[in-house]
Design a protein around this motif. Structure first.
Motif, mmCIF file in Angstrom:
data_model
loop_
_atom_site.group_PDB
_atom_site.id
_atom_site.type_symbol
_atom_site.label_atom_id
_atom_site.label_comp_id
_atom_site.label_asym_id
_atom_site.label_seq_id
_atom_site.Cartn_x
_atom_site.Cartn_y
_atom_site.Cartn_z
ATOM 1 N N VAL A 198 54.936 37.009 47.839
ATOM 2 C CA VAL A 198 55.007 36.342 46.540
ATOM 3 C C VAL A 198 53.739 36.693 45.763
ATOM 4 C CG1 VAL A 198 55.125 34.138 45.335
ATOM 5 C CG2 VAL A 198 56.393 34.460 47.472
ATOM 6 N N LEU A 199 53.908 37.394 44.660
ATOM 7 C CA LEU A 199 52.757 37.815 43.860
ATOM 8 C C LEU A 199 52.704 36.981 42.593
ATOM 9 C CD1 LEU A 199 53.001 41.697 44.230
ATOM 10 C CD2 LEU A 199 51.521 40.127 45.467
ATOM 11 N N ASP A 200 51.837 35.977 42.596
ATOM 12 C CA ASP A 200 51.685 35.135 41.413
ATOM 13 C C ASP A 200 50.228 34.982 40.983
ATOM 14 O OD1 ASP A 200 50.804 33.628 43.501
ATOM 15 O OD2 ASP A 200 52.232 31.989 43.238
ATOM 16 N N THR A 201 49.333 35.669 41.676
ATOM 17 C CA THR A 201 47.916 35.667 41.283
ATOM 18 C C THR A 201 47.397 37.090 41.314
ATOM 19 O OG1 THR A 201 47.192 35.284 43.571
ATOM 20 C CG2 THR A 201 47.473 33.340 42.162
ATOM 21 N N TYR A 202 46.453 37.369 40.447
ATOM 22 C CA TYR A 202 45.870 38.704 40.384
ATOM 23 C C TYR A 202 44.881 38.914 41.526
ATOM 24 C CZ TYR A 202 47.764 39.193 35.647
ATOM 25 O OH TYR A 202 48.606 39.290 34.571
ATOM 26 N N SER A 203 44.503 40.172 41.690
ATOM 27 C CA SER A 203 43.474 40.517 42.660
ATOM 28 C C SER A 203 42.162 39.845 42.292
ATOM 29 C CB SER A 203 43.288 42.042 42.686
ATOM 30 O OG SER A 203 42.098 42.400 43.343
ATOM 31 N N ASN A 204 41.350 39.564 43.306
ATOM 32 C CA ASN A 204 40.042 38.941 43.074
ATOM 33 C C ASN A 204 38.951 39.954 42.752
ATOM 34 O OD1 ASN A 204 40.941 36.295 43.571
ATOM 35 N ND2 ASN A 204 40.773 36.599 45.771
ATOM 36 N N TYR A 205 39.351 41.182 42.493
ATOM 37 C CA TYR A 205 38.362 42.235 42.227
ATOM 38 C C TYR A 205 37.517 41.875 41.002
ATOM 39 C CZ TYR A 205 36.421 46.902 41.510
ATOM 40 O OH TYR A 205 35.579 47.967 41.354
ATOM 41 N N VAL A 206 36.216 42.105 41.110
ATOM 42 C CA VAL A 206 35.271 41.742 40.052
ATOM 43 C C VAL A 206 34.689 43.003 39.420
ATOM 44 C CG1 VAL A 206 33.154 40.471 39.519
ATOM 45 C CG2 VAL A 206 34.716 39.611 41.259
ATOM 46 N N LEU A 207 34.562 43.001 38.112
ATOM 47 C CA LEU A 207 33.997 44.137 37.395
ATOM 48 C C LEU A 207 32.573 44.422 37.868
ATOM 49 C CD1 LEU A 207 34.667 46.090 35.012
ATOM 50 C CD2 LEU A 207 33.442 44.491 33.523
ATOM 51 N N GLN A 224 37.541 53.043 30.930
ATOM 52 C CA GLN A 224 38.203 51.905 31.554
ATOM 53 C C GLN A 224 37.222 50.759 31.785
ATOM 54 O OE1 GLN A 224 41.329 51.430 31.973
ATOM 55 N NE2 GLN A 224 42.105 53.482 31.568
ATOM 56 N N TYR A 225 36.001 51.101 32.173
ATOM 57 C CA TYR A 225 34.970 50.083 32.396
ATOM 58 C C TYR A 225 34.646 49.375 31.089
ATOM 59 C CZ TYR A 225 30.548 47.979 33.875
ATOM 60 O OH TYR A 225 29.543 47.088 34.156
ATOM 61 N N SER A 226 34.479 50.138 30.014
ATOM 62 C CA SER A 226 34.180 49.542 28.709
ATOM 63 C C SER A 226 35.342 48.684 28.236
ATOM 64 C CB SER A 226 33.888 50.644 27.690
ATOM 65 O OG SER A 226 32.765 51.416 28.070
ATOM 66 N N ARG A 227 36.553 49.172 28.462
ATOM 67 C CA ARG A 227 37.738 48.404 28.070
ATOM 68 C C ARG A 227 37.800 47.081 28.837
ATOM 69 N NH1 ARG A 227 42.889 48.704 26.063
ATOM 70 N NH2 ARG A 227 44.575 47.815 27.311
ATOM 71 N N ALA A 228 37.567 47.149 30.138
ATOM 72 C CA ALA A 228 37.598 45.934 30.959
ATOM 73 C C ALA A 228 36.499 44.967 30.536
ATOM 74 C CB ALA A 228 37.451 46.294 32.437
ATOM 75 N N SER A 229 35.316 45.495 30.246
ATOM 76 C CA SER A 229 34.207 44.645 29.821
ATOM 77 C C SER A 229 34.527 43.936 28.509
ATOM 78 C CB SER A 229 32.938 45.490 29.673
ATOM 79 O OG SER A 229 31.839 44.693 29.286
ATOM 80 N N ASP A 260 46.173 43.243 30.578
ATOM 81 C CA ASP A 260 45.477 44.485 30.244
ATOM 82 C C ASP A 260 44.147 44.583 30.977
ATOM 83 O OD1 ASP A 260 47.570 45.051 28.577
ATOM 84 O OD2 ASP A 260 46.559 44.404 26.747
ATOM 85 N N TYR A 261 43.461 43.455 31.080
ATOM 86 C CA TYR A 261 42.178 43.418 31.797
ATOM 87 C C TYR A 261 42.385 43.781 33.270
ATOM 88 C CZ TYR A 261 38.066 41.330 34.071
ATOM 89 O OH TYR A 261 36.954 41.104 34.842
ATOM 90 N N GLN A 262 43.417 43.233 33.878
ATOM 91 C CA GLN A 262 43.676 43.509 35.291
ATOM 92 C C GLN A 262 44.119 44.952 35.507
ATOM 93 O OE1 GLN A 262 43.100 41.669 37.921
ATOM 94 N NE2 GLN A 262 42.345 39.926 36.727
ATOM 95 N N LEU A 263 44.860 45.527 34.540
ATOM 96 C CA LEU A 263 45.238 46.936 34.644
ATOM 97 C C LEU A 263 44.006 47.833 34.573
ATOM 98 C CD1 LEU A 263 48.474 47.079 32.450
ATOM 99 C CD2 LEU A 263 48.324 47.397 34.925
ATOM 100 N N ALA A 264 43.070 47.485 33.677
ATOM 101 C CA ALA A 264 41.827 48.264 33.583
ATOM 102 C C ALA A 264 41.025 48.130 34.875
ATOM 103 C CB ALA A 264 41.009 47.802 32.383
#
Length: 395
Positions: A209-218, A321-326, A382-386
């Motif tokens: 069940v995928l209902d939360t995003y990854s915990n990956y941090v910029l 991608q980093y700038s976009r995510a930031s 979009d943030y999570q895709l970046a």
């Protein structure tokens, strides 16, 4: 899942103390796909076949056997029978360089597989992000449909009592219809995404069940992170290995242009007499290898330029991608601050119940509030895709 600034800083501090990122909520899905994906299984078999094919270059040339039968003239001279067996050899150093080239080509085959596997898993990760986004939208639409249905039912009671006219009642019906259709479209999107992930999982149904995003941090420092990411990019490693193999191919080409040696056995029978012994030969490299070394050097130079270009493109793409995510991270904080301090939905309901808003004004204001939530969910996606574009290079 919503993040505030303190939460992000806390998670990143813990990440630094552990030396690893928080567990990726998509990791189990990706592990299953890596094991079950039929494309990856086919690529594995192709890689094995390519490595076997590369090894065939280490074999010696086939020996040559010659037989001759010559009729004598005049008849008394008798007939002549010849037999020859010859084996050709390249210049000795060619075998050492050829072995190095084959080893490099086998490494290239492994790197090419890793590159294709990374692309497939990144596609799956993007599907996971989209699935979480659609799940969040679905949860939001469930509430909207429930609220729209309650409003429609309340207005139906008022319409039945004659308190409102058909126009007012139809507005609530249209509002409910729009929300229900949006919910149905969302259900179709979720089913499609799960079907795509099932396809990538070798046809096995997705149980997670995928209902939360990854915990990956910029990452806090792009340049420091990029140094690590560059090492984990098989495409760059493959481009570097191509240059290395091409240099070895230069040496092999030079060795192949040196004289070849042939050795063998020969016998001749004529009128009861037999002559036999060994033969030795050497080729004279005059024309066949012309410009081959020059061409290989040019090929090496071209591959070096391509390698530098690949690294530059990789850096610029990830930097974007980093700038976009930031930037998106800052936008999300702005949205969260507004949505957390003001619940326009409840305020609008109170104003509507007190008669301070007409139905049309209420629905209009409510749609503006919904649009804000939709915009937040889209920017979060979009943030999570970046982030996912960066995350794939962490291992």
């Amino acid at each position: 899942m919503k993040y505030n600034n303190k939460y992000i800083l806390l998670i990143y501090a813990l990440m630094l103390s552990w030396g690893v990122n928080a567990q990726d909520s998509f990791q189990q899905v990706l592990r299953n796909i890596e094991s079950n994906n039929t494309t990856l299984k086919a690529l594995q078999e192709q890689t094995k076949a390519d490595k076997i094919s590369n090894k065939t270059a280490l074999n010696l040339e086939n020996p040559e056997v010659g037989v001759g039968y010559l009729w004598g003239s005049p008849t008394g001279e008798g007939n002549r029978k010849d037999l020859s067996i010859t084996q050709s050899f390249d210049f000795p150093t060619a075998y050492r360089y050829r072995s190095q080239v084959v080893a490099g080509q086998n490494t290239q085959a492994d790197l090419a597989y890793r590159q294709q596997a990374k692309e497939i898993l990144q596609e799956a990760r993007a599907f996971c992000v989209e699935l979480v986004y659609q799940t969040k939208v679905y949860e939001e639409l469930i509430e909207r449909v429930k609220f729209a249905r309650e409003l429609r039912e309340a207005y139906q009671i008022r319409f039945d009592k004659g308190d409102i006219n058909i126009i007012e009642y139809n507005k609530t019906k249209l509002n409910l219809l729009n929300e229900e259709k949006a919910l149905q479209i969302c259900e179709v999107e979720i089913a499609t995404l799960r079907a795509e992930l099932q396809r990538m999982n070798g046809g096995e149904p997705l149980m997670d069940v995928l209902d939360t995003y990854s915990n990956y941090v910029l990452p806090l420092s792009f340049d420091q992170w990029f140094t690590m990411a560059k090492v984990n990019n098989p495409a760059l490693e493959l481009a570097e290995k191509e240059v290395d193999v091409s240099r070895k191919q230069e040496k092999l080409t030079k060795a192949l242009n040196l004289p070849k040696i042939s050795a063998g056995y020969m016998s001749e029978r004529l009128l009861g007499a037999t002559h036999q012994g060994v033969t030795l030969g050497i080729s004279i490299p005059l024309w066949e290898g012309k410009n081959t070394v020059k061409h290989q050097k040019a090929q090496t130079l071209a591959l070096q330029v391509q390698h530098k270009d690949s690294e530059l493109q990789f850096y610029n793409n990830l930097k974007n991608q980093y700038s976009r995510a930031s930037t998106l991270s800052g936008l999300l904080r702005d949205y969260e601050e507004v949505l957390n301090v003001s619940n326009n939905k409840s305020l609008l309901k109170k104003a509507f119940d007190k008669g301070q808003l007409s139905l049309i004004d209420y629905l209009l204001e409510l749609s503006i509030y919904y649009d804000t939530i939709d915009e937040y969910l889209e920017r979060e996606r979009d943030y999570q895709l970046a982030l996912s574009e960066l995350q794939q290079w962490d291992s």
